[in-house]
Design an enzyme around this catalytic site. Structure first.
Site, short mmCIF file in Angstrom:
data_model
loop_
_atom_site.label_atom_id
_atom_site.label_comp_id
_atom_site.label_asym_id
_atom_site.label_seq_id
_atom_site.Cartn_x
_atom_site.Cartn_y
_atom_site.Cartn_z
CG ASP A 10 -1.63 1.30 1.63
OD1 ASP A 10 -1.64 2.16 0.43
OD2 ASP A 10 -2.31 1.38 2.59
CE LYS A 72 -1.63 7.17 -3.24
NZ LYS A 72 -2.24 6.30 -2.33
CD GLU A 173 -5.07 3.73 -2.46
OE1 GLU A 173 -5.84 4.43 -2.01
OE2 GLU A 173 -3.75 3.82 -2.94
CG ASP A 195 -9.76 4.12 0.77
OD1 ASP A 195 -9.25 4.85 1.71
OD2 ASP A 195 -9.04 3.43 0.03
#
Lengths: 633, 222
Positions: A10, A72, A173, A195
């Site tokens: 992850d 990211k 994810e 999420d």
């Protein structure tokens, strides 16, 4: 086989984790410091060495210009996209950036692209896993936000390659989280995964049926997460300090970082407590203290968390479902610990969400499940299969700057579409195609993926050539394009200019560059390999002791072997691969005759009508000499 | 018979051979279809064709698997949706529904004109009335004097057209019945062409209604 072990990673905005399937259950592999989470922070120390994770965090405050976090947010994006981001995040871009070039971020005196920075984090995770297994790790499944576009996915894959990982699959994810959930529950039904992480938000709706995990719809926002809450609180604190204490901290990077840490701590505490006080020493000896109540906090963040509502409604609409048709809502991501977020989800879906999973770890655990499925599965994952979708429609720019959608969002991947093109003028040899991603009508409002030039079309009158172009979105959500001219049957040549991304050559160059920082990795790897080789030879020796050949050896010979074995055991855990190798070589020499005798007795037994297996050489006739030196590339 | 996706003796995935979506699933070219059975078949084929199950295969085999699995997904996506399924079948019957409208759109764009939509004759009168109301409402809005009564009327209109849109699916299912019977009886091409044309008309009308609803929504919300 140990060398084939695939790990699940992850790669998060705030924290990253690596996990693997241990027997029936996925487990997170801790780092050297014992922590499961590796903060996605990369710093350059005084000796220009790369530091990652917890150890890098102190640099954020001490030397902010030598540390990077939340990279990211920059993956797969161009300068134009990140203008707003730059106001809020202390990213220092290289001064000589050209328009259309892949971003480069300054870290001390050096500059790195976002995939390179992510690769440092990945390499740390890889190292953690290698230490844990005592064996090299070269293959991984990496998770990405479901709503990541093609360029962001490609950038993640590039990061893996730069880190020396073969990325076997990019998994979304929320989908990964559903795998971890489904492994546990083994129930059929429809679930929604909400999420909300550090920097991204995803909502995915899935149908679980007898091991098939079919994503029906997905939506999200790749720039919405806990970071936004932090930035809001930080801005308020900075304004406060300017107003009350007349100190402008905005240009003081160190103080801003210290304050950021203080507001993040306050945010986290507010999930447990109803009041917290932010208290911090400021440069110049002044002190800033402010009390925040949970009610106060909830009022402030409402506009941010409300931004998750639209994507949820759209996903439900796309799935053709009403909230009451969802059997369970699963919460993922650290920001779902905020009580107000849970209330919002409860209102939206009219049910209490499932909160039993550790929101920080479930994505990595799911990635490990997917890694297990890819490696052929086990009893626990038998029958499990993920059918994911593309989050965004794929389109082609047609006359008038309009997007003609050819693969609609929420199509199960792999998905393909075929388009036909022809020429406008006699003898035209090239046709340009502009590929877009997004839902908007006009090409300029969609994301430009790439421009393709079809070249080498055989000379024909206008309108005669019939060029078939095939667009295919693979199981990673990444576009592949091929073309052929149908009348002549020639394979048209395609020249791709990715709108935002690295070329293959650039990635190759970065892999080479990364070796500068990988000395330590390389050393670690050599040690790990030497140790695993030592284990192999020691095990073979154990077998030798039980074989009839052992009895043929002289007393001196067995004594010598015992001495060499002891010597190898003594150095096996040393931190120098050369010492281990020398001991291995010595033992190899010392057992040469034993090995020969074992082969001979195996052959003799075979001649007596027994099989090789009965002879207990351990391997078939084509197997390497049991005591032979292991071969390494 | 399903299209040959696998080798009969070794079970390995084969290079894709050209086959239409019905053949891919081993279905006759009929329009009534049991969705649950199609889903079962889709899951079963996914368990054999999905790229996740063969990351170790060599490059050539992986390319075939990618092609076969994308075809499986494309076929399932098209066949499970009643409208897409009908459009696809009409396409196989030589009607180019989508391309027709696409080329018309392109033509209009290059000529700089608005694409002319042919009003289905059955709707002529009602559409005329609606267009008048829409024009009036746009004008009122431009003047900053929205007319509450007109808004109410438009909301009525919206309901009516949305209902018609829903009903068109039921009507289409009636034609499916006719079509499937002709296929079962291996009827003459002229008979099939007659039903085919009815379906084309219906789908055109349906598209037209969808655009009308969109126009009304634009005026009501914008």
């Amino acid at each position: 086989m140990a060398s084939d072990r695939i790990v699940g990673i992850d790669l998060g905005t705030t924290n990253s984790l690596v996990a693997f399937m241990q027997g029936e259950n996925p487990v997170v592999i801790p780092g050297e410091d014992g922590s499961n989470l590796v903060p996605s922070v990369v710093a350059l120390d005084e000796r220009d060495q790369i530091i990652v994770g917890n150890a890098a965090r102190k640099y954020l405050i001490e030397t902010p210009e030598r540390a990077i976090y939340s990279v990211k947010r920059l993956m797969g994006r161009g300068v134009e996209d990140v203008r707003d981001e730059l106001k809020l995040f202390p990213f220092h871009l290289a001064d000589d950036l050209q328009a259309g070039e892949v971003l480069r971020i300054r870290l001390g005196e050096k500059t790195f692209t976002p995939p390179e920075v992510s690769a440092f984090v990945l390499r740390q995770l890889k190292r953690n896993a290698e230490r844990y297994f005592g064996a090299p790790v070269t293959k991984a499944v990496i998770t990405v936000p479901a709503y990541f576009n093609d360029a962001q996915r490609q950038a993640t894959k590039d990061a893996g390659r730069i880190a020396g990982l073969e990325v076997l699959r990019l998994v979304n994810e929320p989908t990964a989280a559903s795998l971890a959930y489904g492994l546990d529950k083994k129930q059929n039904g429809i679930i929604a995964v909400y999420d909300l992480g550090g920097g991204t938000f995803d909502i995915s709706i899935l149908k679980l049926q007898d091991g098939i995990f079919e994503v029906i719809a997905t939506n999200g926002d790749t720039h919405l997460g806990g970071d936004d809450i932090d930035n809001l609180l930080l801005t308020i604190a900075l304004d406060d300090i300017l107003g009350d204490l007349k100190i402008d901290l905005r240009r003081n990077a160190e103080a801003v970082q210290a304050l950021r840490k203080a507001v993040i701590d306050a945010k986290i505490q507010l999930s447990q407590h109803t009041t917290v006080t932010i208290s911090i020493e400021l440069p110049g000896g002044k002190h800033y203290a402010r009390e925040i109540t949970r009610e106060n906090f909830e009022g402030l963040i409402q506009p941010i968390i409300d931004r998750t509502v639209g994507p949820c409604r759209q996903a439900l609409k796309d799935a053709g479902l009403k909230p009451e048709q969802i059997d369970e809502v699963v919460l993922v991501g650290g920001s779902t610990r905020i009580p107000k977020v849970r209330t919002l989800v409860e209102e939206l879906f009219q049910r209490k969400p499932h909160v039993d999973l550790n929101p920080d770890e479930v994505v990595a655990l799911g990635a490990a499940v997917q890694a297990n499925i890819l490696s052929g599965g086990s009893e626990a994952t038998e029958n499990m299969l993920l059918l994911d979708v593309t989050p965004l429609s794929l389109g082609i720019e047609v006359a008038g700057g309009v997007t003609d959608k050819i693969i609609l969002r929420n199509s199960t991947i792999p998905a393909s579409a075929t388009q036909h093109y022809t020429t406008q003028i006699d003898g035209q040899a090239n046709v340009a195609i502009h590929v877009l991603q997004g839902e908007r009508e006009l090409a300029k409002d969609c994301r430009s993926l790439a421009r393709f030039d079809l070249k080498g079309i055989p000379p024909m009158p206008a309108g005669m050539p019939r060029i078939e172009v095939k667009f295919l979105i693979d199981a990673n959500g990444i576009l592949q394009v091929s073309a052929r001219e149908q009348r002549s049957g020639t394979e048209a040549q395609i020249e791709v200019q990715p709108s935002y991304g690295l070329t293959d050559e650039q990635v190759e160059g970065m892999i080479l560059d990364s070796f500068d920082y990988a000395e330590e990795d390389f050393r670690q790897r050599q040690i790990i390999e030497a140790r695993s080789e030592a284990d192999t030879i020691l095990a073979a020796l154990e077998k030798g002791r039980k074989s009839p050949a052992w009895g043929v050896l002289t007393r001196d010979e067995t004594k010598n072997i015992a001495r060499l074995e002891k010597a190898l055991l003594a150095v096996k855990n040393a931190d120098d691969h050369k010492v281990i190798r020398e001991a291995i070589d010595a033992l190899n020499q010392g057992t040469m005759r034993l090995a020969e005798l074992m082969m001979d007795s195996a052959v003799a037994t075979a001649l007596k009508g027994k099989t090789m297996e009965d002879a207990d050489v351990g391997e078939g006739p084509t197997a390497p000499h049991p005591m032979a030196k292991a071969e390494f590339e | 018979m399903r299209a040959a996706q696998f080798c009969h003796s070794c079970g390995k995935v084969q290079p894709p051979a050209p086959a239409d979506y019905f053949t891919f699933f081993g279905l006759p070219r009929k329009l009534h279809l049991k969705e649950a059975a199609l889903q079962r078949e889709f899951y079963e084929l996914s368990r054999k064709l999905h790229p996740d199950l063969s990351v170790r295969a060599d490059a050539r085999e992986q390319a075939w698997i990618l092609e076969q699995s994308s075809r499986l997904n494309d076929a399932y996506r098209t066949l499970k949706d009643p409208i897409q399924r009908t459009q696809y079948l009409l396409g196989l019957e030589g009607v180019q529904l989508e391309e027709q409208s696409k080329s018309a759109t392109e033509e209009a764009r290059t000529a700089g004109t608005v694409k002319k939509q042919v009003v289905p004759p059955a709707l002529l009168e009602e559409v005329f009335e609606l267009n008048l109301q829409l024009e009036e409402a746009r004008l009122a809005k431009k003047m900053g004097e929205p007319d509450p009564e007109l808004v109410r009327e438009l909301e009525q209109q919206k309901k009516k057209w949305e209902a018609q849109f829903e009903e068109s699916l039921e009507e289409l299912k009636g034609y499916w019945h006719e079509w499937d019977k002709l296929i079962d009886h291996d009827a003459a091409p002229e008979k099939r062409a007659a039903v085919r044309d009815k379906m084309v008309d219906l789908l055109n009308r349906r598209n037209y209604i969808r655009n009308l609803v969109r126009d009304v929504n634009e005026v009501l919300e914008g």
